[in-house]
Design a protein around this motif. Sequence first.
Motif, short mmCIF file in Angstrom:
data_model
loop_
_atom_site.label_atom_id
_atom_site.label_comp_id
_atom_site.label_asym_id
_atom_site.label_seq_id
_atom_site.Cartn_x
_atom_site.Cartn_y
_atom_site.Cartn_z
N ASP A 154 0.54 3.19 -7.41
CA ASP A 154 -0.72 2.67 -6.88
C ASP A 154 -0.50 1.44 -6.00
OD1 ASP A 154 -3.47 2.75 -6.48
OD2 ASP A 154 -3.87 1.39 -8.15
N ARG A 155 0.46 1.53 -5.08
CA ARG A 155 0.74 0.40 -4.21
C ARG A 155 0.70 0.85 -2.75
NH1 ARG A 155 6.07 -2.53 -6.52
NH2 ARG A 155 5.40 -4.15 -5.05
N ASP A 156 0.48 -0.13 -1.87
CA ASP A 156 0.52 0.12 -0.43
C ASP A 156 1.94 -0.13 0.05
OD1 ASP A 156 -2.32 0.65 0.22
OD2 ASP A 156 -2.61 -1.39 -0.50
N ALA A 223 0.47 -7.79 4.10
CA ALA A 223 0.06 -7.01 5.28
C ALA A 223 1.20 -6.95 6.28
CB ALA A 223 -1.18 -7.61 5.92
N VAL A 224 1.08 -5.96 7.19
CA VAL A 224 2.00 -5.83 8.32
C VAL A 224 1.17 -5.60 9.57
CG1 VAL A 224 3.81 -4.42 9.37
CG2 VAL A 224 3.89 -4.91 6.94
N GLU A 225 1.54 -6.28 10.65
CA GLU A 225 0.84 -6.06 11.92
C GLU A 225 1.70 -5.13 12.77
OE1 GLU A 225 -1.02 -9.05 15.13
OE2 GLU A 225 -1.83 -9.15 13.10
N LEU A 226 1.07 -4.03 13.25
CA LEU A 226 1.78 -2.99 13.99
C LEU A 226 1.38 -3.01 15.46
CD1 LEU A 226 1.30 0.00 11.49
CD2 LEU A 226 3.29 -1.53 11.70
N ASN A 227 2.34 -2.73 16.32
CA ASN A 227 2.08 -2.50 17.74
C ASN A 227 1.88 -1.01 17.95
OD1 ASN A 227 2.50 -5.22 18.61
ND2 ASN A 227 4.71 -4.89 18.40
N ARG A 234 -3.61 -4.26 12.03
CA ARG A 234 -3.14 -4.89 10.79
C ARG A 234 -3.39 -3.94 9.62
NH1 ARG A 234 -4.98 -8.60 6.84
NH2 ARG A 234 -3.44 -10.21 6.32
N VAL A 235 -2.34 -3.62 8.84
CA VAL A 235 -2.49 -2.69 7.72
C VAL A 235 -2.07 -3.40 6.43
CG1 VAL A 235 -2.11 -0.65 9.14
CG2 VAL A 235 -0.16 -1.75 8.05
N PRO A 236 -2.75 -3.12 5.31
CA PRO A 236 -2.35 -3.73 4.04
C PRO A 236 -1.01 -3.20 3.58
CG PRO A 236 -4.06 -2.07 3.69
CD PRO A 236 -3.91 -2.23 5.17
N CYS A 237 -0.23 -4.06 2.93
CA CYS A 237 1.11 -3.63 2.52
C CYS A 237 1.64 -4.51 1.39
CB CYS A 237 2.05 -3.68 3.72
SG CYS A 237 3.66 -2.98 3.38
N ASP A 238 1.98 -3.86 0.25
CA ASP A 238 2.60 -4.57 -0.87
C ASP A 238 4.12 -4.56 -0.78
OD1 ASP A 238 0.04 -4.90 -2.10
OD2 ASP A 238 0.15 -2.82 -2.76
#
Length: 808
Positions: A154-156, A223-227, A234-238
């Motif tokens: 249950d993680r991103d 989070a991670v910011e993607l090009n 910006r997408v959530p990320c654990d």
Amino acid sequence: MPGPRFELVIVGSGPAGLAAAANAQAHGLDYVLLERADHLADTVHCYQKRKHVMAEPSPVPLRGAVPFAAGSRESVLAGWSKFAAGLHIRYRQEMTALERLEDGFVVRTPSDEIRAARVLLAVGTQGNPRLLGVPGEDLPHVSTRLVDPDDFVDRDVLVVGAGDSALEVALALCERNRVGLVVRTPEILRAKESLERDALGRLATGQLAIHFSTTVHHVESGAVELNKPEGRVRVPCDQVILKLGATPPRAALESFGVRFAGSGRDARPVLSQRYESSVPGLYLAGAVTGRDLIKLGVNQGFEVVEHILGHDVEPADEEVLKQRLPYWSGTVRQRIAGLRDEIPLFAVADEELLREVMLAAEVREYRDGAVILRQNDYSDSFLVVTAGEVDITVAAPAAGAAGAPGAGRLVATLGRGNFFGEMSLISGRRRNATATARRGVRLIEIPRKAMLKLMATDAAVKAMVDQAFLIRAFQGYLFPGLPEAVLWGLVGAATIERLEQGKTLFREGDPGDALYLIRNGQVKIAKISAGKELVLSYLVAGNFFGETALLPDAPRTATVTAIFPTDLIRLAKTDFERFVAVHPELAADFAGKLEERRIASLIAEATPASGSVLSDLIRQEVVMGTQALFIDEHKCVRCGNCISACEGVHADGQARLSLTGIKFYNLLAPNSCWQCENPLCMTDCPPDAIARDPHGEVYIRDNCIGCGNCERNCPYGNIFMVHSRARGTVFGWLQDLLGGGTGGAGAEGPAAAGAGGGRTVAVKCDLCREIHGGPACVRSCPTGAAIRLEPGEYQQRLAELVVRGGDL
């Protein structure tokens, strides 16, 4: 005091090192194997738990005594540990320096100096993982390996990469987590086909998100910011897991004197046929050579020792490749050298990469006049001419599929050393021309995946194929008959752009500064008429648009939007003007083509009903199909003949259509397979039961296991899961009498399966592919309400039905 001396010092206990040590011991060669870790095969040891290890390439035999078969990480390591018990291995002995002496080498470790007549570097690349080089990648939740998939629930999770390892990690985690895969290219190119199919299947079912044509801008906590092509997202990320491959220890190798084949990131060390580097007595095997498959490493390690012992040994793939290249003589190396002399595309390719490509290739011969491939067929192999000549002809657009051999306009005649099939290779679409043999032809046929992998690995090969794509597109549409040599300058000025789904490239009235060629994907051409959007047409790979921008001070006359993700080749107006200035004789023909487009636009504006229908087809994604069934509901009398006929012509008695589906105006696009350009139903079929024949029909083989993946992956509800049963039985007659139906799709959807017993299987329309007379549903319609159309017929025929029905 001098340290111990050996005939051979092996550095690294992976598959190549183990194979070399075992062969050295079998022949009584004085050797020692140094391993920096406290365990064998550090690269395999660092695989995630329970990872399935493949034994590829399957046609190549395994040499030597090292045990290896496809299986779990744990089973492979256990087999190697048992086997290595009798070998001379020194653990925790990392090589810190290597010095060349007059009579050999000295290998330094933290605790010893070891003399060696020869050294084999069989080190892996596990200790040199590639990184992103972006802010935040040093944060604690960023790693380069997955230890145990069970640690994540249950993680991103964001996995960055598109090779085998990246896909394996994403697939291992996606069932119990929210997983995204970041892929730099528009499609997955380097991974095994089975892994790609699995990943695309998970994408279709929503279990996995894949970000194509995307890079990482930066990483932050949570989070991670993607090009992405449409901008920064910006997408959530654990957890971020980087699987970008690894870098061979080039700096260290070059400090030893090893030369490389080039300056690029993927350049390989220069090796002799004996795996000896540019430093005499220094050998390389395994991942450090750039070939990281385990079976290849085992074979290389075995062969190095054979060469050291002076034995005459052929590469393990020698006999397999001789069978693949039967019309050439000598060793495989000599055969490939001959091919490189004859074929410019092969001349720019790396020799070892060519060996890998040839493992997947087939040589084919064709008599004079034989059709090699037909326009509009679905096949996607890449073909290289090694003897004879091939005529490339294009049928007139109104003719639909290509006609008899040699019919249509001759576009080019290709001789030995040339190649064709680059359009289907790049775009994945139907063949855009017919190829006919002249004077007896011999071809090397390379599967699409193998060729795409070569292009992704070898920049020179990719550049040559892309240039051919452009030249032939210019020849086929703008400048027919113009020699290739004249077009090279124009091709060199072109650039590639990416347009994501739903994004607008330019709008009506914008200044015109370039024309575009569709490399792959689809775009919609529309304009505003009477205050409403009027769709003029949609264009697929191989088509040009934006030519009016090349006229003096001409603004854009329409708006262009991507229907699906699209790659475009852009030619600037200034570059085109320079070209035409040198070749003024071309201006008249080009002006004629612009006039054709202008007249077509006027006709479209005069028939807005046609544009409205096409707009609906695009919105409902019916344009994905290559042949769709439509029913004019004003003519349909609900007799059910189409359903009954469908049941009657199939041996299982199952109907392949349902009278539900997409409705617009007086038209119904019923639930009956559209034979999509890129069928999602084929992306995750475990037994590969779904296939496509050369004419485009997608069908289901008898080995269907009824898993339901195809039904779930079809976005349009055109595949039905049913229970098969024997026809003509008393039980079947009673079932029909009591209202059980035939188990087919029926008039309102899939029947309640199960009443008749048998196994569950998938059924779908295959256009009655093996039945004389064509689709039974159309033949049985008493009023002509049911029609089957190809994409080129959608707009005009359907608009006629709508206007005639008075619904527009």
